[in-house]
Scaffold this active site. Structure first.
Site, short mmCIF file in Angstrom:
data_model
loop_
_atom_site.label_atom_id
_atom_site.label_comp_id
_atom_site.label_asym_id
_atom_site.label_seq_id
_atom_site.Cartn_x
_atom_site.Cartn_y
_atom_site.Cartn_z
N SER B 149 0.86 -1.19 0.00
CA SER B 149 0.00 0.00 0.00
C SER B 149 0.88 1.23 0.00
O SER B 149 1.97 1.22 0.58
CB SER B 149 -0.88 0.02 1.25
OG SER B 149 -1.47 1.30 1.39
N TYR B 162 -1.66 -0.89 10.13
CA TYR B 162 -1.77 -1.31 8.72
C TYR B 162 -0.54 -0.84 7.94
O TYR B 162 0.09 -1.62 7.22
CB TYR B 162 -3.05 -0.70 8.13
CG TYR B 162 -3.26 -0.90 6.66
CD1 TYR B 162 -3.79 -2.09 6.17
CD2 TYR B 162 -2.95 0.11 5.74
CE1 TYR B 162 -4.00 -2.28 4.82
CE2 TYR B 162 -3.17 -0.07 4.38
CZ TYR B 162 -3.69 -1.25 3.92
OH TYR B 162 -3.91 -1.44 2.59
N LYS B 166 2.36 -3.06 6.17
CA LYS B 166 2.60 -2.99 4.73
C LYS B 166 4.06 -2.66 4.42
O LYS B 166 4.61 -3.14 3.42
CB LYS B 166 1.65 -1.97 4.09
CG LYS B 166 0.20 -2.43 4.03
CD LYS B 166 0.02 -3.69 3.17
CE LYS B 166 -1.44 -3.98 2.86
NZ LYS B 166 -1.61 -5.20 2.05
#
Lengths: 311, 255
Positions: B149, B162, B166
């Protein structure tokens, strides 16, 4: 529960509650205009899948490309890949007989071609190349800044490099890309693509090829800034960083032969040296509708990991 | 052979994790359009069956397999199912991820359970997926594609676990590439903002609101589509990218 921040929606890019941009209306209106619509396959949701199939997205049909340094090596590989993907190609380099031979190979693939013997260090010649491409092939939609290298094929430490050699190498490997981008964008009235060819030398120490490596690092930065500045004109700018590809430039500069390069390639994680077609395929991807939402990026095509891309 | 043939995936067998909707769905359909047989895997059986049906309707081969990617055994079984059904496994896309409770929080306001869940779902699932894929690919080898991401390489307020996971995925891509070469290539794709249902739920915004606001600061003046990511995955998993490994390509519209 926290109210979601606007920064999160844009993947953390700073400010919050950004007002809509003036580009917005045009963007929404032309949301899929960069992909030619086609009949969706039966059973497909026409909103999400009403577009060309994924394989058709790699086609360069309708494109006219310029490849500098296209007479041999990686440049020739890119020119031929473009022709196979459906583009017409203008091939430019110093050696007229080489660019004419590559143009002939393009024509053998069923595409139109135009060859120009020229020196990219003769700055106005780049403008003439762009003009002549439009005159001969009808338009200009792709420009590949591939010309470059170690002009005198001599290895030197940085502090033993003369000013003349420094200036020449920086002109050949960096100023050419800036000039080429200018020459190209003036004639890309309907948008297009610029591809810069960097090198994996950009990411590490490069003893005895310092000026070359510095310019190739700069190429990555130039790509990012050009991408931001040209996006509104629908011009995408991307960069490929090839690793070890056996070309005559490499043989002459490193004083090695093809067998030596192949055995160096066998030591790479991928187990082989690169081929001009590997770079050509990456260039086809970047310039095609498949990469319609990709700009400012540098892709290492190098047969192995090269470490972090953040620089 | 034309260069365009090198982008084809005829005869290949792909697993796409988290492919019941959104980016994973787009990747599954893109791989099928390029010629691969696809195993569609996610938690929600009705969604993966619908995606498999779309693939079949377009003339591709597909199998839906309900999988919880927090369970390593189920990931291993998924790889075996692909081989049992289609005879081999050559492409594995680690796409599953996100925030299971769809709640935005500061990094220090994250409960331990939510932290563990996000790291497991976004990072451990990639490690376990790579392990299962590598084993099932066998001597013939293949390609592992990790979906990262743009959040990984930027400050990501309200989305910290998150983003950290990533960035870890980017590291796994490099190390796995070095460890598995030349038999298996490992590449990454890092998407920018895409108006998926997950993002709609997460943000509380409608698709239209997301599109209007999300395209505003993107240089290419729109949000992404799952198809943008799918095309990148097709290129990177195809023979056209046979000399590309260990690298992550950002598909972000320039932002």
């Amino acid at each position: 529960m926290y109210r979601v921040s606007w920064a999160l929606i844009r993947d953390g890019a700073g400010d919050v509650d950004t007002p809509p941009s003036p580009l917005l209306d045009a963007a929404l209106a032309s949301r899929r205009s960069d992909r030619t619509a086609r009949e969706p396959p039966p059973g497909f949701d026409p909103v999400r899948y009403g577009r060309m199939g994924v394989l058709d997205q790699f086609s360069l049909e309708g494109h006219v490309a310029v490849v500098t340094g296209g007479g041999r090596g990686i440049g020739r590989g890119i020119a031929l890949a473009f022709a196979e993907a459906g583009a017409d190609v203008a091939v430019a380099a110093r050696r007229t007989h080489e660019v004419e031979a590559v143009a002939e190979e393009v024509r053998a693939r069923g595409r139109s071609a135009f060859a120009l013997g020229m020196d990219v260090l003769d700055w106005p010649a780049n403008d003439r190349l762009a003009e002549a491409t439009v005159a001969e092939l009808g338009k200009l939609t792709i420009w590949v800044n591939n010309a470059g290298g170690n002009l005198d094929r001599t290895l030197r430490p940085l502090v033993e490099t003369s000013e003349e050699v420094w200036d020449t190498l920086v002109d050949l490997n960096l100023k050419t890309a800036w000039w080429g981008a200018k020459a190209a964008t003036e004639r890309m009235s309907e948008g297009g693509n610029i591809i810069n060819i960097s090198s994996t030398a950009a990411w590490g120490a490069a003893p005895t090829t310092g000026p070359y490596a510095a310019t190739k690092s700069a190429m990555i930065n130039l790509t990012k800034t050009l991408a931001m500045e040209l996006a509104a004109q629908k011009i995408r700018v991307n960069c490929i960083a090839p690793g070890l590809v056996p070309t005559e430039m490499l043989f002459e500069t490193m004083k090695v032969d093809e067998a030596a390069v192949e055995s160096m390639g066998a030591q790479l994680p991928a187990g082989r040296a690169g081929r001009p077609e590997d770079i050509g395929a990456a260039a086809v991807y970047f310039c095609s509708p498949a990469a319609a939402w990709v700009t400012g990026q540098t892709l290492a095509v190098s047969g192995g990991p090269t470490g972090t891309r953040e620089m | 052979m034309s260069i365009l043939d090198q982008f084809r995936l005829d005869g290949q067998v792909a697993v796409v994790t988290g492919s019941g909707r959104g980016i994973g769905e787009g990747i599954a359909v893109g791989l099928a359009e390029a010629g691969a047989a696809v195993v569609v895997a996610a938690r929600r059986t009705n969604e993966i069956e619908a995606v498999a049906e779309k693939v079949r309707a377009a003339g591709g081969q597909a199998l839906a397999r309900t999988t919880d990617f927090l369970e390593v055994d189920q990931i291993e079984a998924l790889a075996d199912v692909a081989v049992a059904e289609f005879g081999k496994l050559t492409i594995w896309v680690n796409n599953v991820g996100g925030a299971q409770d769809r709640t935005a929080r500061t990094i220090l306001g994250t409960p331990e359970k939510a932290w563990d869940n996000q790291i497991d779902l976004n990072l451990k699932s990639v490690w376990a997926g790579a392990k299962a894929a590598n084993r099932a690919m066998g001597e013939e080898g293949g390609v592992i594609v990790n979906i990262s991401s743009a959040a990984a390489t930027k400050p990501s307020p309200m989305n910290g676990p998150y983003a950290a996971a990533k960035f870890g995925v980017n590291s796994l891509t490099m190390t796995l590439a070095a460890e598995l070469a030349p038999r298996v290539r490992v590449v990454g794709v890092s998407p920018g903002g895409i108006p998926t249902e997950v993002l709609m739920e997460y943000s509380g915004l409608s698709e239209q609101e997301l599109r209007e606001r999300g395209g505003a600061n993107v240089p290419l003046a729109r949000m992404g589509e799952p198809e943008d990511i799918a095309a990148a995955v097709v290129y990177l998993s195809s023979p056209a990218a046979s000399w590309v490994t260990g690298t992550t390509l950002s598909v972000t519209g320039g932002s």
